[in-house]
Design an enzyme around this catalytic site. Structure first.
Site, mmCIF file in Angstrom:
data_model
loop_
_atom_site.group_PDB
_atom_site.id
_atom_site.type_symbol
_atom_site.label_atom_id
_atom_site.label_comp_id
_atom_site.label_asym_id
_atom_site.label_seq_id
_atom_site.Cartn_x
_atom_site.Cartn_y
_atom_site.Cartn_z
ATOM 1 N N LYS A 186 10.984 3.200 -0.346
ATOM 2 C CA LYS A 186 10.985 4.235 -1.382
ATOM 3 C C LYS A 186 10.943 5.640 -0.804
ATOM 4 O O LYS A 186 10.611 5.854 0.353
ATOM 5 C CB LYS A 186 9.853 3.974 -2.386
ATOM 6 C CG LYS A 186 10.235 2.819 -3.332
ATOM 7 C CD LYS A 186 9.239 2.555 -4.417
ATOM 8 C CE LYS A 186 9.727 1.383 -5.285
ATOM 9 N NZ LYS A 186 8.710 0.972 -6.270
ATOM 10 N N ARG A 196 5.815 -6.141 -2.771
ATOM 11 C CA ARG A 196 7.216 -6.353 -3.143
ATOM 12 C C ARG A 196 8.066 -5.631 -2.097
ATOM 13 O O ARG A 196 7.995 -4.407 -2.002
ATOM 14 C CB ARG A 196 7.469 -5.808 -4.547
ATOM 15 C CG ARG A 196 8.899 -5.995 -5.054
ATOM 16 C CD ARG A 196 9.061 -5.379 -6.446
ATOM 17 N NE ARG A 196 10.402 -5.546 -6.963
ATOM 18 C CZ ARG A 196 11.411 -4.723 -6.690
ATOM 19 N NH1 ARG A 196 11.230 -3.684 -5.912
ATOM 20 N NH2 ARG A 196 12.614 -4.943 -7.206
#
Ligand code: 8Y4
Length: 293
Positions: free
Chosen positions: A232, A266
């Site tokens: 991210k 995740r």
């Protein structure tokens, strides 16, 4: 004694997910399987269902504990797809993985997709809207699947425009507690619920970093916390790296999240994350013989 209860491994806690009962004697790795043409990281590479199934099998080989299969991109500014198109993308992958010993999660917000995915073998519903769309709560409650409730400020189209918080950790915790209450009222027991601060979903870097540090506050709910930091932009901000060069920072972020009390991570890079977590887990276990050092 630097280790609080929230960050300790809790061998007794477990999650009901369809025919599976997932234990948390070690942190679990959820591997990301995108079946989208415009995914941020995979650039449409796995749009083809055959490629998506191959990718899913590879993540299983790499040691994924859970697969998260999604057919709609949630990157900022991406276009929504209808339920029919979402199912056209994901059902072949769910069918192919139905006989796998690895539990499969479906990344969706749509009630009809939830129902069809669980019918096709999914045992977890991972919803970035935390079951807030009309009919979603009822659809999830009618299954025996686990649910992952994720915090998001705004919606994917505009969430990164100018997110504002007073106390981001307190606000995320209050939101998640409200969604847990809604789930319990709808008949979804706490033994089926995972909570997730939703890194990158309506958050600036400072909010994401505050939330990583605040994971113990979320873990204090007693519910397993899932952390999705893989590749991210907060990691790009820290390292200056493009999305394809964020494996090392993603592994570091997974370890930090787990050390602060996350129970599921995740990730895109399952093999690297598993090895890193094996080291962390070995250190923790070596301190569980009572000597406390
Ligand atoms: C590079 C790669 C840049 C990926 C951004 C991204 C989460 C999630 C997503 C999460 C839960 C993503 C579906 C966004 N993130 N579900 N989903 N938690 N529960 N972006 O953090 O990976 S998609």
């Amino acid at each position: 004694m630097p280790c609080s209860d929230a960050t300790r491994l809790t061998p007794h806690a477990s999650l009901r997910a369809g025919r599976f009962t997932l234990g948390f004697d070690r942190p679990l790795v959820m591997g990301v399987v995108n079946v989208t043409p415009d995914s941020f990281s995979d650039g449409g590479q796995f749009y083809d269902r055959t490629r998506a199934v191959e990718h899913a099998r590879r993540l299983v080989d790499e040691g994924a504990d859970i697969l998260d299969v999604g057919g709609e991109s949630t990157r900022p500014g991406s276009l929504p797809v209808d339920a029919q198109e979402e199912l056209r993308r994901i059902l072949p992958v769910l069918d192919a993985m139905a006989g796998s010993p690895v539990p499969v999660s479906v990344d969706t917000s749509k009630p009809e997709v939830m129902r069809a995915a669980v019918d096709a073998g999914a045992v977890m519903i991972n919803d970035i809207y935390a079951l807030r769309l009309p009919g979603a709560l009822e659809a999830a409650a009618a299954t025996d699947a686990a649910v992952c409730l994720m915090h998001m400020q705004g919606d994917p189209r505009t969430m990164q425009d100018d997110p504002v918080y007073g106390d981001v950790v307190a606000e995320v915790k209050a939101f998640l507690e409200e969604r847990v209450d809604a789930c319990e009222a709808a008949g979804i027991g706490r033994d089926r619920i995972v909570v997730d601060p939703g890194f990158g979903f309506g958050k600036k870097s400072v909010h994401n970093l505050d939330l990583i540090r605040g994971i113990p506050v979320l873990a204090a709910t007693g519910l397993p916390v899932l952390a999705g930091l893989s590749r991210k932009s907060v990691l790009g901000k820290i390292t200056g790296r493009m999305v394809g060069d964020r494996i090392h920072s993603s592994v570091a972020a997974a370890i930090v999240a787990v050390a602060r009390g996350a129970r599921i991570v995740r990730v895109h890079d399952v093999a690297a994350t598993r090895d890193a977590l094996a080291v962390w887990t070995a250190v923790e276990e070596s301190g569980m013989d009572g000597h406390g050092r």
